[in-house]
Design a protein around this motif. Structure first.
Motif, PDB file in Angstrom:
ATOM      1  N   ASN A 575      12.746  43.348  22.472  1.00 41.68           N
ATOM      2  CA  ASN A 575      13.209  42.447  21.400  1.00 41.68           C
ATOM      3  C   ASN A 575      14.537  42.873  20.791  1.00 41.68           C
ATOM      4  O   ASN A 575      14.887  42.423  19.689  1.00 41.68           O
ATOM      5  N   TRP A 576      15.268  43.719  21.476  1.00 44.95           N
ATOM      6  CA  TRP A 576      16.656  44.021  21.119  1.00 44.95           C
ATOM      7  C   TRP A 576      17.576  43.237  22.057  1.00 44.95           C
ATOM      8  O   TRP A 576      17.356  43.210  23.263  1.00 44.95           O
ATOM      9  N   LYS A 620      17.655  41.755  16.641  1.00 43.27           N
ATOM     10  CA  LYS A 620      16.354  42.426  16.731  1.00 43.27           C
ATOM     11  C   LYS A 620      15.267  41.535  16.150  1.00 43.27           C
ATOM     12  O   LYS A 620      15.436  40.955  15.083  1.00 43.27           O
ATOM     13  N   ARG A 626      13.351  38.244  12.067  1.00 44.17           N
ATOM     14  CA  ARG A 626      14.469  38.406  12.980  1.00 44.17           C
ATOM     15  C   ARG A 626      15.727  38.700  12.161  1.00 44.17           C
ATOM     16  O   ARG A 626      15.963  38.079  11.111  1.00 44.17           O
ATOM     17  N   TRP A 628      20.081  39.616  12.715  1.00 44.56           N
ATOM     18  CA  TRP A 628      21.181  39.714  13.673  1.00 44.56           C
ATOM     19  C   TRP A 628      22.496  39.982  12.951  1.00 44.56           C
ATOM     20  O   TRP A 628      22.711  39.542  11.820  1.00 44.56           O
TER      21      TRP A 628
END
Length: 789
Positions: A575-576, A620, A626, A628
């Motif tokens: 999830n990166w 991420k 979430r 960013w």
């Protein structure tokens, strides 16, 4: 209807599925049998209630198909949802919101949820935005099409508008904006504060920053390709909504299983009711316009009367006919309107100011598409018309002095094209075609001064021209698990200047490991249509729409040319997501007036630009949260022969741009918070202010040091909150609240200068230099209420 986000999630995590590929050939096979065969062939296990699948049948044919695509196709065709337990086990549930055939399977998507839900990165390097899947974004209550682009690294708006999209240093008029294949020449409402495109009719927006496909031409910067919904539903669907600036409604009516009509309409109500949100936007838009007019008043105690009115509207109609699964015919129509009225009266002086502005953009397109086993044929045609009309009447001292300022800009664009895609295999395609476009552009500028009905001065500037463009293009596409290559070339012939040009294009990605890839691109582009900045009407204070479209003539308006090269890396694991891409761009064929640098002379000065920078995205995801980060470093430099003849910062040069955004979903609530901080815009200092021999003030800018100074750092914090709920199984509602510039920071967007008349200490009238700062929006709330059925 709505495809589940799990398709996107499955595509993202495809590396954990079995990588085995098998040939698939199901024709009306009971889904129960399909699931059993998948279990055997891919070594997986499904848990489900047989009652859920017993009535379903499935058809799908593909050679060397991976499990991820097969599951995605089942979810697209059936009301089933695949929940992954681990690498081998899944349990299947029914999707109660399923509506068939809403989207084609996004087989070209490489990274799904690239930034947030509904924003995906395709294998060809472009960015795909699906408004219906889009998560809440900072400061937005609705998925505004152009505003949504700004969270992508390399996309900026130095003037804080929706339509002011600057892609890697390119100006908005250098972007190719398409709506269902129609070229758009005005993409904003309310002087660009709101996008002119209804997001609720939009299926997908594709943004290309570099490595653009050879199928796109005649613009030297980015591509914004907007496609509307085209699938025939099984029942009437629609929606309506209201926010603090406008209301909208849309409806889709199926006439049969093969035909449907789509209709949408939006309209502002500011001419009837002025909300606090509209007043905030109005203050931002008209601040320098109002200020320039009020500067005509020497004494502060003299009263004036002002009446500003503005309204906008847009509506779309689309007809779709699908005789079978492999053939479709659609007709799309769009009309956008903007109208402004301004009356300003100073009773004491008997002065009257009247301004009228009308802007219209209309387009229609026809699109036919047919697919066979290996080939896809597509014929499309469009017509676009843009009209801008402005008239300013200024009466001083009961008609003693009369000033008339007029401006008109008309543009018509017709195009027809044919293209064909031939698939040699599942990995290799050849795409080629021919485009013909005919563009007519004309403008007229008139400025007249009369004293006691005696003409003292008249200036008239006008031009018109037609350019026919013939284009041939070809693209070679290769895609396997390790390589993705899109290479092509476009050949253009421009009739007005009798010039052929060749434009090579290339984009590639190479997968070095399961989580790491490298990429690169190269492109050349040309542009024959430009926007020039005219300063006659803006000298009266009307600086809101002072750009006009003009045709290339190989004299004072040359053809523009750009070359861009880029490289980068991609990382995607746990999830990166990290995407780093440096680039370099050169632009030639620019003029000082098309760029707005020469406001003290009517002369055109030829020049060029060079832009280099780096775009970075770090993303991420943690469960329902979430975050960013976007960072862009840009050096945008221009050089003109008669202006310094050395490189200086462009007006829109933003050296450092940093944004940090957050999105969190909890049950029916979605919350988003975003912070932006960037370098202030550049500006030029005054070199000398004097009064000439006739008593008129003259301002000389320091043209030896253009844009050598910087405005203070720009900073803003925005937030949004959305609550979704159901009236019934069919009727769904949505409430939203957004807040722009939470800390009420006063950001300066631009700095110019004007001469104003004041009374000095001796009670005599004299001219004084005034600094004119255009500031950003203050704290601006907005609400939305929406119903869909």
């Amino acid at each position: 209807m709505k495809i589940k986000l799990s398709i996107l999630f499955i595509c993202l995590t495809m590396s954990i599925f079995s990588q085995e590929k098998i040939d698939i050939a199901f024709i009306d096979v009971p889904l129960l049998d399909v699931l059993k065969e998948i279990e055997v062939n891919f070594g997986v296990k499904f848990s489900f209630n047989t009652e859920v699948v017993k009535e379903e049948k499935f058809s799908f044919t593909k050679k060397k198909c991976e499990l991820v695509y097969l599951i995605g196709e089942i979810e697209r065709q059936t009301p089933l949802f695949f929940n992954q337990i681990n690498e081998r086990y899944y349990y299947i549930t029914k999707n109660s919101n399923f509506r068939s055939n809403e989207y084609d399977l996004l087989k070209e998507v490489f990274i799904t949820n690239y930034i947030t839900s509904g924003i995906n990165k395709k294998r060809n390097g472009s960015i795909s935005i699906l408004p219906k899947e889009l998560g809440v974004l900072p400061g937005l209550t609705e998925p505004d099409i152009l505003e949504s682009l700004k969270i992508i690294s390399g996309v900026q708006s130095p003037n804080e508008t929706a339509s002011g999209i600057y892609i890697r240093g390119g100006t908005p008029n250098q972007n190719l904006v398409l709506w269902d294949g129609i070229k758009m020449y005005y993409s904003g409402h309310f002087f660009g504060m709101i996008s002119a495109f209804n997001p609720y009719t939009t299926k997908e927006i594709t943004l290309s920053k570099s490595g653009t496909g050879a199928r796109y031409g005649n613009r030297v910067s980015g591509v914004i390709d907007i496609k509307t919904n085209e699938n025939v539903p099984d029942r009437v669907i629609g929606g309506f909504g209201l926010n603090m600036t406008h209301a909208d409604a849309l409806i889709t009516i199926p006439f049969s299983e093969k035909t449907a009509i789509f209709f949408s309409a939006r309209r502002s109500f500011s001419d009837i009711l002025k909300t606090f949100t509209f007043n905030k936007l109005s203050t931002r838009v008209f601040q320098t316009f109002d200020d320039n007019q009020e500067n005509q008043i020497i004494d502060n105690n003299i009263k004036f009367i002002r009446n500003n009115k503005f309204k906008f509207s847009d509506y779309t109609i689309k007809f779709v006919y699908k005789p079978n699964e492999k053939e479709s015919l659609s007709l799309s129509f769009l009309n956008t309107k903007n109208k402004m009225f301004n009356d300003f009266i100073i009773p004491f002086y008997e002065d009257k100011y009247n301004d009228r502005l009308d802007i219209n953009n209309t387009g229609i397109s026809i699109n036919w598409k047919k697919t066979s086993e290996k080939t896809t044929h597509n014929i499309k045609s469009y017509f676009s018309k843009f009209i801008l009309d402005y008239e300013g009447n200024y009466n001083y001292i009961d008609n003693y002095l009369f000033i008339l300022s007029m401006k008109s800009n008309n543009l018509t664009d017709f195009g027809i094209s044919y293209n064909m895609n031939y698939s040699f295999s599942d990995r290799t395609d050849l795409f080629w075609g021919y485009d013909f476009t005919s563009t007519k552009a004309s403008y007229k500028l008139k400025y007249t001064i009369d004293t006691e009905e005696q003409n003292q001065y008249t200036s008239l500037q006008e031009d018109k021209g037609t350019n026919n463009t013939h284009s041939l293009f070809i693209e070679y596409l290769y895609d396997n698990s390790n390589w993705n290559i899109n290479s092509g070339v476009r050949f253009n012939y421009f009739s007005k200047i009798d010039k052929p040009v060749l434009e090579p294009r290339l984009y590639f990605e190479k997968k070095l490991s399961k989580n790491f890839s490298i990429k690169g691109s190269f492109e050349q582009k040309h542009q024959t249509l430009s926007q020039i900045i005219e300063f006659q009407t803006s000298s009266l204070g009307f600086d809101l729409e002072n750009q006009i479209w003009a045709q290339v003539n190989n004299d004072d308006i040359p053809i523009q040319k750009s070359m861009q090269i880029s490289s980068g890396i991609l990382f995607n694991k746990n999830n990166w997501k990290i995407d780093i891409e440096p680039y370099y761009k050169k632009v030639s064929g620019m003029t000082s007036q098309t760029s707005g640098y020469n406001d003290q002379t009517d002369d055109f000065s030829n020049g060029k630009g060079k832009i280099y920078g780096i775009d970075i995205l770090i993303n991420k995801k943690i469960n329902n949260y979430r975050t960013w980060i976007n960072y862009s470093y840009t050096k945008n430099r221009f050089k003109f022969l008669d202006l310094e003849n050395k490189f200086f910062p462009a007006n829109h040069d933003i050296t450092n741009y940093f944004s940090w955004s957050h999105a969190y979903k909890l049950n029916n609530y979605e919350l988003s918070l975003g912070w932006v901080q960037r370098t202030g815009n550049p500006y030029t200092a005054v070199k000398e202010f004097l009064i000439d021999d006739y008593g008129f003030p003259v301002i000389y800018l320091d043209l030896d040091n253009i844009n050598a100074l910087r405005l203070p750092t720009y900073s803003r914090l925005d937030a949004s909150l959305i609550y979704s709920f159901n009236f019934s199984e069919r009727w769904k509602g949505r409430l939203g609240f957004s807040l722009l510039n939470i800390f009420k920071r006063k950001n300066i967007l631009s700095r110019t200068y004007s001469a104003i008349v004041v009374r000095n200490s001796d009670n005599n009238i004299e001219h004084k230099l005034k600094v004119v700062d255009k500031t950003s929006l203050g704290i601006t709330p907005n609400f939305v209420f929406r119903v869909n059925f």
